[in-house]
Write an enzyme that holds these catalytic residues in place. Structure first.
Site, PDB file in Angstrom:
ATOM      1  N   SER A   6       0.792  -1.238   0.000  1.00 33.97           N
ATOM      2  CA  SER A   6       0.000   0.000   0.000  1.00 33.97           C
ATOM      3  C   SER A   6       0.820   1.282   0.000  1.00 33.97           C
ATOM      4  O   SER A   6       0.253   2.367  -0.137  1.00 33.97           O
ATOM      5  CB  SER A   6      -0.964   0.006   1.191  1.00 33.97           C
ATOM      6  OG  SER A   6      -2.003  -0.923   0.994  1.00 33.97           O
TER       7      SER A   6
ATOM      8  N   SER B 298      -6.121   3.666   3.959  1.00 36.02           N
ATOM      9  CA  SER B 298      -5.480   2.657   3.105  1.00 36.02           C
ATOM     10  C   SER B 298      -6.515   1.755   2.443  1.00 36.02           C
ATOM     11  O   SER B 298      -6.370   0.526   2.394  1.00 36.02           O
ATOM     12  CB  SER B 298      -4.472   1.818   3.899  1.00 36.02           C
ATOM     13  OG  SER B 298      -3.511   1.241   3.036  1.00 36.02           O
TER      14      SER B 298
ATOM     15  N   LYS C 298       0.080   3.561  -2.896  1.00 31.14           N
ATOM     16  CA  LYS C 298      -1.058   4.477  -2.935  1.00 31.14           C
ATOM     17  C   LYS C 298      -0.595   5.939  -2.922  1.00 31.14           C
ATOM     18  O   LYS C 298      -1.328   6.819  -3.385  1.00 31.14           O
ATOM     19  CB  LYS C 298      -2.003   4.202  -1.768  1.00 31.14           C
ATOM     20  CG  LYS C 298      -2.723   2.873  -1.910  1.00 31.14           C
ATOM     21  CD  LYS C 298      -3.441   2.452  -0.643  1.00 31.14           C
ATOM     22  CE  LYS C 298      -4.080   1.077  -0.834  1.00 31.14           C
ATOM     23  NZ  LYS C 298      -4.536   0.469   0.408  1.00 31.14           N
TER      24      LYS C 298
ATOM     25  N   GLU D 137      -4.732  -3.417  -6.602  1.00 28.85           N
ATOM     26  CA  GLU D 137      -4.929  -4.110  -5.331  1.00 28.85           C
ATOM     27  C   GLU D 137      -5.659  -5.436  -5.555  1.00 28.85           C
ATOM     28  O   GLU D 137      -5.343  -6.449  -4.929  1.00 28.85           O
ATOM     29  CB  GLU D 137      -5.743  -3.232  -4.371  1.00 28.85           C
ATOM     30  CG  GLU D 137      -4.993  -2.032  -3.829  1.00 28.85           C
ATOM     31  CD  GLU D 137      -4.263  -2.359  -2.542  1.00 28.85           C
ATOM     32  OE1 GLU D 137      -4.445  -3.479  -2.015  1.00 28.85           O
ATOM     33  OE2 GLU D 137      -3.526  -1.496  -2.062  1.00 28.85           O
TER      34      GLU D 137
END
Length: 291
Positions: free
Chosen positions: A60, A124, A63, A160
């Site tokens: 993550s 997240s 991101k 993801e």
């Protein structure tokens, strides 16, 4: 016989003479995996690292560059922060951490670009991240944005959703610790983002809720840390990614850009997070102790 106080003083001197990279190496041995670190005081360029040019799966952490690429599109007037995006059932990702999915498993909601960015960075949220990646134009467009900033050691490739389906896919979304710090330095300097977009993203990073026991874990209470974590699940006793990158505001107002990646660890989460926290504390001590 040497007086005890002299022995203690000598030990302190010896400990302080160990290079910061040596402390990183010692701490890394407790992580149960491969550790990569790069730390740099942005204003002075003083730095230290460990395996800082090695590739690590971001999870993550990726991101952050996705959000930056979307904000670049906002700055270019291709998108607006208030623009609504309709999410269908097919947009919702059930196999990753996603408060959006938890609240709306069947989709059917309209959400603004601004809300998607905050969900991806602060919570997240995996669903939000995949929608933002689509809005940014996909992995190649995000990677091209990074290249435009002069960042070479970072690639955004998969979603993801794909990473949740195939554990090996996460290794395609990689960064070196040095590249992650280059990204943090670009953000701090406002390169590739308008002043408003920079402030918005720095605030979201400071508000980010995951990772309280990582970079922030051993730092003094109230220390401002604008950061983004990344974590894989544990499979067959191994965790592919336990990460945290961020900008730490030092007591004198300088800024420490720090990236710590732990890959393929066989230790429990507390041990992995403890290694990250100890590395951050070592960097903090190194650059805050009066010389």
């Amino acid at each position: 016989m040497i007086p005890l106080m002299h022995v203690i003083a000598l030990l302190v001197v010896l400990q302080s003479s160990v290079p910061l990279a040596g402390h990183f190496t010692a701490i890394a041995k407790t992580s149960g995996g491969r550790v990569g670190v790069f730390a740099q005081v942005i204003e002075s360029h003083d730095s230290a690292g460990l395996a800082e040019t090695e590739r690590f799966p971001m999870q993550s952490v990726y991101k952050l560059p996705i959000a930056m690429a979307v904000l670049d599109q906002v700055d270019r007037k291709a998108l607006t922060l208030n623009q609504k995006v309709s999410l269908s059932a097919g947009d919702m990702v059930a196999t990753v951490h996603s408060p959006l999915y938890d609240a709306h498993p069947r989709g059917g909601i309209d959400i603004s670009v601004r809300e998607l960015i905050r969900a991806a960075i602060v919570d997240s949220d995996g669903t939000a991240s995949d929608v933002l990646l689509r809005l940014a134009g996909g992995g190649p467009r995000v990677t091209a944005y990074l290249r435009g900033l002069g960042i070479r050691g970072m690639e955004v490739v998969t979603t993801e959703r794909e990473m949740s389906r195939d554990p090996m896919a996460q290794y395609k979304n990689y960064s070196t610790p040095r590249a992650a710090v280059d990204l943090l330095k670009a953000l701090q300097a406002g390169r590739g983002l308008s002043p408003g977009a920079r402030e918005l993203l720095l605030q979201d990073l400071a508000d980010s809720t995951p990772g309280a026991h990582r970079i922030k874990g051993l730092l003094p209470p109230g220390t401002v840390v604008a950061h983004k974590t990344g974590t894989d699940g544990t499979r067959n006793g191994k965790t592919a990614a336990t990460n945290d990158i961020g900008i730490v505001t030092l007591p004198d107002g300088r800024h420490l850009a720090l990236a710590v990646f732990v890959k393929d660890s066989i230790e429990a989460e507390a041990q992995r997070e403890g290694a990250i926290a100890s590395i951050a504390k070592a960097a903090w001590d190194h650059w805050t102790v009066a010389k």
